[in-house]
Motif scaffolding. Structure first.
Motif, PDB file in Angstrom:
ATOM      1  N   ILE A 106     -18.074  -5.331  -5.786  1.00 45.81           N
ATOM      2  CA  ILE A 106     -18.105  -5.306  -7.244  1.00 45.81           C
ATOM      3  C   ILE A 106     -16.659  -5.287  -7.717  1.00 45.81           C
ATOM      4  O   ILE A 106     -15.856  -4.505  -7.219  1.00 45.81           O
ATOM      5  N   SER A 107     -16.304  -6.121  -8.666  1.00 41.72           N
ATOM      6  CA  SER A 107     -14.908  -6.151  -9.116  1.00 41.72           C
ATOM      7  C   SER A 107     -14.498  -4.758  -9.586  1.00 41.72           C
ATOM      8  O   SER A 107     -15.260  -4.057 -10.258  1.00 41.72           O
ATOM      9  N   GLY A 108     -13.287  -4.369  -9.211  1.00 35.95           N
ATOM     10  CA  GLY A 108     -12.776  -3.044  -9.546  1.00 35.95           C
ATOM     11  C   GLY A 108     -12.537  -2.182  -8.325  1.00 35.95           C
ATOM     12  O   GLY A 108     -11.732  -1.257  -8.361  1.00 35.95           O
ATOM     13  N   ASP A 109     -13.245  -2.453  -7.212  1.00 36.44           N
ATOM     14  CA  ASP A 109     -13.006  -1.712  -5.982  1.00 36.44           C
ATOM     15  C   ASP A 109     -11.565  -1.932  -5.519  1.00 36.44           C
ATOM     16  O   ASP A 109     -11.003  -3.017  -5.698  1.00 36.44           O
ATOM     17  N   ARG A 110     -10.965  -0.881  -4.926  1.00 34.41           N
ATOM     18  CA  ARG A 110      -9.594  -0.975  -4.429  1.00 34.41           C
ATOM     19  C   ARG A 110      -9.537  -0.481  -2.991  1.00 34.41           C
ATOM     20  O   ARG A 110     -10.364   0.331  -2.564  1.00 34.41           O
ATOM     21  N   PHE A 111      -8.525  -0.942  -2.255  1.00 31.71           N
ATOM     22  CA  PHE A 111      -8.397  -0.587  -0.848  1.00 31.71           C
ATOM     23  C   PHE A 111      -6.987  -0.107  -0.502  1.00 31.71           C
ATOM     24  O   PHE A 111      -5.996  -0.645  -1.010  1.00 31.71           O
ATOM     25  N   ILE A 112      -6.929   0.897   0.367  1.00 33.89           N
ATOM     26  CA  ILE A 112      -5.688   1.264   1.039  1.00 33.89           C
ATOM     27  C   ILE A 112      -5.567   0.357   2.248  1.00 33.89           C
ATOM     28  O   ILE A 112      -6.540   0.155   2.988  1.00 33.89           O
ATOM     29  N   VAL A 113      -4.379  -0.201   2.478  1.00 34.03           N
ATOM     30  CA  VAL A 113      -4.139  -1.093   3.615  1.00 34.03           C
ATOM     31  C   VAL A 113      -3.198  -0.391   4.581  1.00 34.03           C
ATOM     32  O   VAL A 113      -2.191   0.192   4.166  1.00 34.03           O
ATOM     33  N   LYS A 114      -3.528  -0.436   5.875  1.00 32.36           N
ATOM     34  CA  LYS A 114      -2.745   0.262   6.887  1.00 32.36           C
ATOM     35  C   LYS A 114      -2.304  -0.689   7.989  1.00 32.36           C
ATOM     36  O   LYS A 114      -2.990  -1.666   8.294  1.00 32.36           O
ATOM     37  N   ASN A 115      -1.163  -0.385   8.584  1.00 32.12           N
ATOM     38  CA  ASN A 115      -0.700  -1.067   9.787  1.00 32.12           C
ATOM     39  C   ASN A 115      -0.423  -0.011  10.837  1.00 32.12           C
ATOM     40  O   ASN A 115       0.325   0.935  10.595  1.00 32.12           O
ATOM     41  N   MET A 116      -1.025  -0.157  11.990  1.00 36.93           N
ATOM     42  CA  MET A 116      -0.900   0.829  13.071  1.00 36.93           C
ATOM     43  C   MET A 116      -1.291   2.230  12.585  1.00 36.93           C
ATOM     44  O   MET A 116      -0.721   3.234  13.004  1.00 36.93           O
ATOM     45  N   GLY A 117      -2.221   2.294  11.642  1.00 37.49           N
ATOM     46  CA  GLY A 117      -2.709   3.572  11.133  1.00 37.49           C
ATOM     47  C   GLY A 117      -1.902   4.159   9.999  1.00 37.49           C
ATOM     48  O   GLY A 117      -2.307   5.161   9.408  1.00 37.49           O
TER      49      GLY A 117
END
Length: 205
Positions: free
Chosen positions: A89-100
């Motif tokens: 659903i538009s509006g969802d956001r994500f944290i993005v990680k590299n190697m945790g």
């Protein structure tokens, strides 16, 4: 009328019918090809990922608690561009990680109505063209990467976060533009100085 997204989310296991853009194996991470292909991940707060206390981490599937990891290597002399996109659903956001370790968060989107038909978009490029959908683009130097993430904000249904979402990643790689070596650059600057001096003397005459 419920949205396509809610229908997909309720049908646990039905995501095998809605195939991943590039299939993930629960036994291993997906290797991102640097060809602009889209790779999908999912979030389902009803499932806690294996060996993780965070129920909002990216998953392989709505009914598969395997964490979704995406690995790739950018060779020396090249630079990568990684796009992370919301397609729930538009509006969802994500944290993005590299190697945790967190490397950023996707942009603030416009909250959609989960009950409206078409409030989610199955086609990645269509979602990318719609500014309501959260996204982030990361420029990555040469090196090895293991990208994962989690849901940081969820649109609400009846006042409560849905905590069910989908998203995708896309990787492209390009050669780094040639940069003159320091000795070449010094010679160029010296030549420009001499040219400037000669022009000043000519104008003085």
């Amino acid at each position: 009328m419920t949205s396509n997204f809610i229908s997909r989310a309720i049908a646990v296991g039905a995501f095998s019918a809605f195939t991943l853009a590039v299939g993930l194996s629960s036994a291993q991470a997906a290797t991102l090809a640097a060809d602009g292909s889209w790779y999908e991940f999912l979030v389902n707060a009803e499932l806690t990922p294996v060996n993780s206390p965070n129920s909002l981490d990216w998953l392989v599937g709505f009914d598969d608690p395997s964490p979704a990891h995406f690995t790739f290597t950018i060779d020396a002399g090249f630079v990568g561009s990684l796009t992370v996109l919301d397609t729930g659903i538009s509006g969802d956001r994500f944290i993005v990680k590299n190697m945790g370790a967190a490397i950023g968060e996707t942009s603030v989107g416009v909250d959609g109505d989960p009950l409206l038909e078409g409030s989610s978009i199955a086609d990645f490029n269509t979602a990318l063209a719609n500014p309501d959908f959260s996204r982030a683009v990361y420029t990555l130097e040469a090196g090895s990467y293991d990208i994962s993430g989690g849901l940081s904000y969820s649109v609400k249904l009846d006042g409560s976060p849905m905590n069910v979402s989908t998203g995708g990643l896309q990787l492209t790689v390009a050669a780094v533009s040639a940069v003159p070596e320091s000795s070449t650059l010094a010679s160029l600057l010296a030549g420009l100085s001499l040219l400037s001096l000669a022009l000043r003397r000519k104008s003085a005459k």
